[in-house]
Design an enzyme around this catalytic site. Structure first.
Site, PDB file in Angstrom:
ATOM      1  N   ARG A 102       0.842  -1.198   0.000  1.00  0.00           N
ATOM      2  CA  ARG A 102       0.000   0.000   0.000  1.00  0.00           C
ATOM      3  C   ARG A 102       0.874   1.244   0.000  1.00  0.00           C
ATOM      4  O   ARG A 102       1.868   1.304   0.737  1.00  0.00           O
ATOM      5  CB  ARG A 102      -0.868   0.050   1.265  1.00  0.00           C
ATOM      6  CG  ARG A 102      -1.917  -0.988   1.336  1.00  0.00           C
ATOM      7  CD  ARG A 102      -3.030  -0.656   2.291  1.00  0.00           C
ATOM      8  NE  ARG A 102      -2.669  -0.008   3.547  1.00  0.00           N
ATOM      9  CZ  ARG A 102      -3.563   0.411   4.442  1.00  0.00           C
ATOM     10  NH1 ARG A 102      -4.851   0.256   4.202  1.00  0.00           N
ATOM     11  NH2 ARG A 102      -3.195   0.971   5.561  1.00  0.00           N
ATOM     12  N   THR A 106      -1.737   7.239   0.059  1.00  0.00           N
ATOM     13  CA  THR A 106      -3.063   7.021  -0.554  1.00  0.00           C
ATOM     14  C   THR A 106      -3.723   5.724  -0.087  1.00  0.00           C
ATOM     15  O   THR A 106      -4.919   5.522  -0.309  1.00  0.00           O
ATOM     16  CB  THR A 106      -2.926   6.945  -2.082  1.00  0.00           C
ATOM     17  OG1 THR A 106      -2.087   5.806  -2.385  1.00  0.00           O
ATOM     18  CG2 THR A 106      -2.291   8.199  -2.642  1.00  0.00           C
ATOM     19  N   ASP A 198       0.349  -2.120  12.326  1.00  0.00           N
ATOM     20  CA  ASP A 198       0.879  -2.571  11.044  1.00  0.00           C
ATOM     21  C   ASP A 198       1.402  -3.998  11.201  1.00  0.00           C
ATOM     22  O   ASP A 198       2.429  -4.231  11.836  1.00  0.00           O
ATOM     23  CB  ASP A 198       1.998  -1.625  10.583  1.00  0.00           C
ATOM     24  CG  ASP A 198       2.430  -1.939   9.164  1.00  0.00           C
ATOM     25  OD1 ASP A 198       2.775  -3.106   8.885  1.00  0.00           O
ATOM     26  OD2 ASP A 198       2.400  -1.032   8.323  1.00  0.00           O
ATOM     27  N   ASP A 201       5.022  -4.768   9.946  1.00  0.00           N
ATOM     28  CA  ASP A 201       6.050  -4.171  10.803  1.00  0.00           C
ATOM     29  C   ASP A 201       6.183  -4.938  12.113  1.00  0.00           C
ATOM     30  O   ASP A 201       7.289  -5.167  12.608  1.00  0.00           O
ATOM     31  CB  ASP A 201       5.706  -2.709  11.111  1.00  0.00           C
ATOM     32  CG  ASP A 201       6.026  -1.787   9.937  1.00  0.00           C
ATOM     33  OD1 ASP A 201       6.652  -2.247   8.969  1.00  0.00           O
ATOM     34  OD2 ASP A 201       5.639  -0.611  10.005  1.00  0.00           O
TER      35      ASP A 201
HETATM   36  C1  PRP Z   1      -1.000  -4.611   4.536  1.00  0.00           C
HETATM   37  C2  PRP Z   1      -1.682  -5.943   4.716  1.00  0.00           C
HETATM   38  C3  PRP Z   1      -2.527  -6.056   3.475  1.00  0.00           C
HETATM   39  C4  PRP Z   1      -2.901  -4.634   3.223  1.00  0.00           C
HETATM   40  C5  PRP Z   1      -4.316  -4.419   3.635  1.00  0.00           C
HETATM   41  O1  PRP Z   1       0.095  -4.716   3.717  1.00  0.00           O
HETATM   42  O2  PRP Z   1      -0.811  -7.004   4.873  1.00  0.00           O
HETATM   43  O3  PRP Z   1      -1.841  -6.615   2.378  1.00  0.00           O
HETATM   44  O4  PRP Z   1      -2.037  -3.812   4.008  1.00  0.00           O
HETATM   45  O5  PRP Z   1      -4.748  -3.150   3.338  1.00  0.00           O
HETATM   46  P1  PRP Z   1      -5.883  -2.849   2.272  1.00  0.00           P
HETATM   47  O6  PRP Z   1      -7.009  -3.795   2.542  1.00  0.00           O
HETATM   48  O7  PRP Z   1      -6.243  -1.417   2.561  1.00  0.00           O
HETATM   49  O8  PRP Z   1      -5.323  -3.000   0.891  1.00  0.00           O
HETATM   50  P2  PRP Z   1       1.110  -3.519   3.401  1.00  0.00           P
HETATM   51  O9  PRP Z   1       0.731  -2.838   2.115  1.00  0.00           O
HETATM   52  O10 PRP Z   1       1.231  -2.629   4.592  1.00  0.00           O
HETATM   53  O11 PRP Z   1       2.468  -4.255   3.093  1.00  0.00           O
HETATM   54  P3  PRP Z   1       3.386  -5.214   3.997  1.00  0.00           P
HETATM   55  O12 PRP Z   1       2.643  -6.513   4.178  1.00  0.00           O
HETATM   56  O13 PRP Z   1       4.603  -5.380   3.179  1.00  0.00           O
HETATM   57  O14 PRP Z   1       3.647  -4.526   5.315  1.00  0.00           O
HETATM   58  N1  URA Z   2      -2.346  -2.989   7.100  1.00  0.00           N
HETATM   59  C1  URA Z   2      -1.994  -3.261   8.366  1.00  0.00           C
HETATM   60  O1  URA Z   2      -0.961  -3.909   8.595  1.00  0.00           O
HETATM   61  N2  URA Z   2      -2.767  -2.825   9.364  1.00  0.00           N
HETATM   62  C2  URA Z   2      -3.894  -2.117   9.154  1.00  0.00           C
HETATM   63  O2  URA Z   2      -4.578  -1.744  10.118  1.00  0.00           O
HETATM   64  C3  URA Z   2      -4.262  -1.830   7.830  1.00  0.00           C
HETATM   65  C4  URA Z   2      -3.482  -2.280   6.809  1.00  0.00           C
END
Ligand code: PRP
Ligand code: URA
Length: 206
Positions: A102, A106, A198, A201
Site C-alpha cells: 500500500r 493514498t 501494522d 512491521d
Molecule cells: C498490509 C496488509 C494487506 C494490506 C491491507 O500490507 O498485509 O496486504 O495492508 O490493506 P488494504 O485492505 O487497505 O489493501 P502492506 O501494504 O502494509 O504491506 P506489507 O505486508 O509489506 O507490510
Molecule cells: N495494514 C496493516 O498492517 N494494518 C492495518 O490496520 C491496515 C493495513
C-alpha cells in the site's frame, strides 16, 4: 459472499495478545502462527476426501486423504506470517506469492511481485493476508488469481474492517472470507480500529 468470523475461545485469547502493543515481534510471530492454525482448520473443513487403502500393523482398512489440489498464496510481506501454519497442516500444498504494497499516503496497493502457479482452474486457492482494511490489496490479489484461472478462492485474514469486507463483496462476490474478527472501521490513514497496528512491521520488527 460469505464472511465467516471464526469463534473460539482460543482465537479470542490469541487475538487479544496480538492486539496488545506491548507484544514483541518474536511473540507476535508465534501468535500469528497459532491463530493461523485455528483459522485454517475452519477454512478447510470442506476439502474433498478420497478413499485410500491402507494397512495398519494389524490389518487392511480404508482411510481418507485430501483429494483437492490446494494452493496457498501469501501476500507479501504480512501473509508470510500465516504460511508456516498452512504448510504444517497441508504440507502438500503448492505455494505462490503476490507482492503487494500500500502507498503510505493514498493506501492504494501496487503489485510489485508475482510468482504463482499458472494453471489454477481446478485448484482450491487460499489467499493468506492477515489484514483486510480497504480491501484494495485483496481485490487486486483476487484479480491476479482469476487471471490465472482460479475459480475457488478463499481469503484468510486475521482482522478485517467492514469497509474491506464490503469492498471485496462488491468486487468479487464469489470470494469467501474467513477471519478472526471484523473490527469497528478504518481511521483517516486507512488503518483498522481497534486493529493491531501494522501487521508486517510487527511481524518483522521493522
Ligand atoms: C498490509 C496488509 C494487506 C494490506 C491491507 O500490507 O498485509 O496486504 O495492508 O490493506 P488494504 O485492505 O487497505 O489493501 P502492506 O501494504 O502494509 O504491506 P506489507 O505486508 O509489506 O507490510
Ligand atoms: N495494514 C496493516 O498492517 N494494518 C492495518 O490496520 C491496515 C493495513
Amino acid at each position: 459472499m460469505p464472511c465467516t468470523v471464526v469463534k473460539h475461545p482460543m482465537v479470542e485469547d490469541v487475538l487479544a495478545a496480538l492486539r496488545d502493543k506491548k507484544t514483541p515481534s518474536d511473540v507476535f510471530r508465534m501468535l500469528a502462527r497459532r491463530l493461523s492454525l485455528l483459522l485454517i482448520v475452519e477454512a478447510t473443513r470442506d476439502l474433498t476426501l478420497t478413499k485410500a487403502a491402507i494397512e495398519t500393523p494389524l490389518e487392511k482398512t480404508t482411510g481418507h486423504t485430501i483429494a483437492d489440489r490446494v494452493v496457498a498464496v501469501p501476500v507479501l510481506r504480512a501473509g508470510l506470517g500465516m504460511l508456516d501454519a498452512f504448510l504444517e497442516l497441508l504440507p502438500r500444498a503448492q505455494v505462490g506469492y503476490f507482492g503487494l504494497e500500500r502507498n503510505e499516503e493514498t493506501a492504494v496497493a501496487r503489485r510489485y511481485y508475482e510468482k504463482v502457479p499458472k494453471d489454477l482452474e481446478g485448484a482450491f486457492v487460499f489467499l493468506l493476508d492477515p489484514m483486510l482494511a480497504t480491501g484494495g490489496s485483496a481485490a487486486m490479489a483476487v484479480d491476479g488469481l482469476r487471471e490465472l484461472g482460479a475459480r475457488r478462492v478463499r481469503l484468510l485474514s486475521i482482522v478485517a474492517a467492514p469497509e474491506g469486507v464490503a469492498h471485496l463483496e462488491a468486487h468479487s462476490p464469489h470470494t469467501e472470507i474467513y477471519t478472526a474478527a471484523v473490527d469497528r472501521g478504518l481511521n483517516d490513514h486507512k488503518y483498522i480500529l481497534p486493529g493491531l497496528g501494522d501487521f508486517g512491521d510487527r511481524l518483522f520488527g521493522t
